[in-house]
Design a protein around this motif. Structure first.
Motif, PDB file in Angstrom:
ATOM      1  N   ASN A 238       0.865  -1.291   0.229  1.00  0.00           N
ATOM      2  CA  ASN A 238      -0.011  -0.189   0.073  1.00  0.00           C
ATOM      3  C   ASN A 238       0.739   1.420  -0.003  1.00  0.00           C
ATOM      4  N   GLY A 239       2.102   1.116   0.085  1.00  0.00           N
ATOM      5  CA  GLY A 239       3.054   2.165   0.209  1.00  0.00           C
ATOM      6  C   GLY A 239       3.284   3.134   1.396  1.00  0.00           C
ATOM      7  N   PHE A 240       2.313   2.616   2.487  1.00  0.00           N
ATOM      8  CA  PHE A 240       2.497   3.560   3.669  1.00  0.00           C
ATOM      9  C   PHE A 240       2.780   2.559   4.790  1.00  0.00           C
ATOM     10  N   PRO A 241       3.816   3.197   5.452  1.00  0.00           N
ATOM     11  CA  PRO A 241       4.244   2.655   6.923  1.00  0.00           C
ATOM     12  C   PRO A 241       3.261   2.616   7.976  1.00  0.00           C
ATOM     13  N   GLY A 242       3.190   1.354   8.787  1.00  0.00           N
ATOM     14  CA  GLY A 242       2.394   1.565   9.909  1.00  0.00           C
ATOM     15  C   GLY A 242       3.336   2.327  11.029  1.00  0.00           C
ATOM     16  N   ARG A 243       2.346   2.482  12.204  1.00  0.00           N
ATOM     17  CA  ARG A 243       2.889   3.337  13.377  1.00  0.00           C
ATOM     18  C   ARG A 243       4.433   2.763  13.667  1.00  0.00           C
ATOM     19  N   ALA A 244       4.363   1.556  13.935  1.00  0.00           N
ATOM     20  CA  ALA A 244       5.626   0.857  14.443  1.00  0.00           C
ATOM     21  C   ALA A 244       6.709   1.214  13.463  1.00  0.00           C
TER      22      ALA A 244
END
Length: 228
Positions: free
Chosen positions: A55-61
């Motif tokens: 999705n091209g987006f890093p999660g919070r961690a």
């Protein structure tokens, strides 16, 4: 200074994490001043790394881990050996970083494996990877096979590599030999031809000029220039 450890060990306990902890302790003991030590366990980020690819987006961690790595003054990276190379999880993490994130950053490379026959993974896999990312890799890499734990030689390699990383961190974070910050540059208002003429006529402090006009720049200044 901030020292960040990236460990790609999968098991608990992990020999990869054990080697990472030894390298971190040895390095922190040599860095002048207070050390902000942070550890990034890639095992805990595997799902977010995979999602980042789709999705091209890093999660919070994962985002926090990326911030730690990109803001570090020095990195220790340790991977287990899979199929005679670094693990896929290890490579995937560095694939999600911005291409310039590690430019000029001091990095100590290390790996663990079941046999000493894979020790060249440091030279044919890890060193080329971080050279491509334009990091500054310390000369001594540390490989630990199963038989190395408790044997002679490993402790000495750990200490030597840690000393090299600590020295490089101190050199790149301090002022240049002239006393001015390493990032100081010629004012933008000066034209390019004028700058070239000035630099050719007056060598910088610490730079020697041979009889043929060739300038010899000290290695420490070359390293500091990478952070500009």
């Amino acid at each position: 200074m901030r020292l960040v450890v990236v460990s790609a060990g999968l098991s608990v306990p992990s020999s990869t994490r054990l080697l990472a902890d030894r390298l971190a302790a040895a390095t922190a003991g040599r860095v002048p001043g207070a050390v902000d030590l942070r550890v990034v366990e890639l095992r805990d980020l595997a799902v977010e790394i995979a999602h980042n690819f789709t999705n091209g987006f890093p999660g919070r961690a994962l985002s926090a881990a990326i911030d730690d790595v990109t803001s570090a003054d020095g990195l220790i990276v340790v991977t287990p050996v899979f199929s005679a190379s670094y693990s896929g999880l290890f490579k995937s993490f560095f694939d999600v970083l911005d291409k310039d994130a590690l430019a000029g950053k001091p990095v100590l490379i290390a790996a663990t494996g079941g046999t000493g026959r894979h020790s060249l993974v440091l030279e044919h896999a890890l060193r080329p990877l971080f050279a491509y990312l334009r990091a500054v890799v310390v000369p001594t890499g540390v490989y630990a096979a199963s038989e190395d734990w408790g044997a002679e030689g490993l402790a000495e390699r750990v200490e030597r590599a840690a000393g090299e990383l600590a020295s490089l961190m101190a050199a790149l974070s301090g002022p240049s030999p002239s006393g001015s910050p390493a990032s100081a540059q010629v004012p933008a208002a000066t034209s390019a031809p004028a700058r070239a003429a000035s630099e050719a006529a007056v060598p910088a402090q610490g730079v020697s000029v041979r009889g043929d006009g060739f300038q010899v720049v000290p290695f420490a200044e070359q390293l500091a220039a990478l952070r500009v």
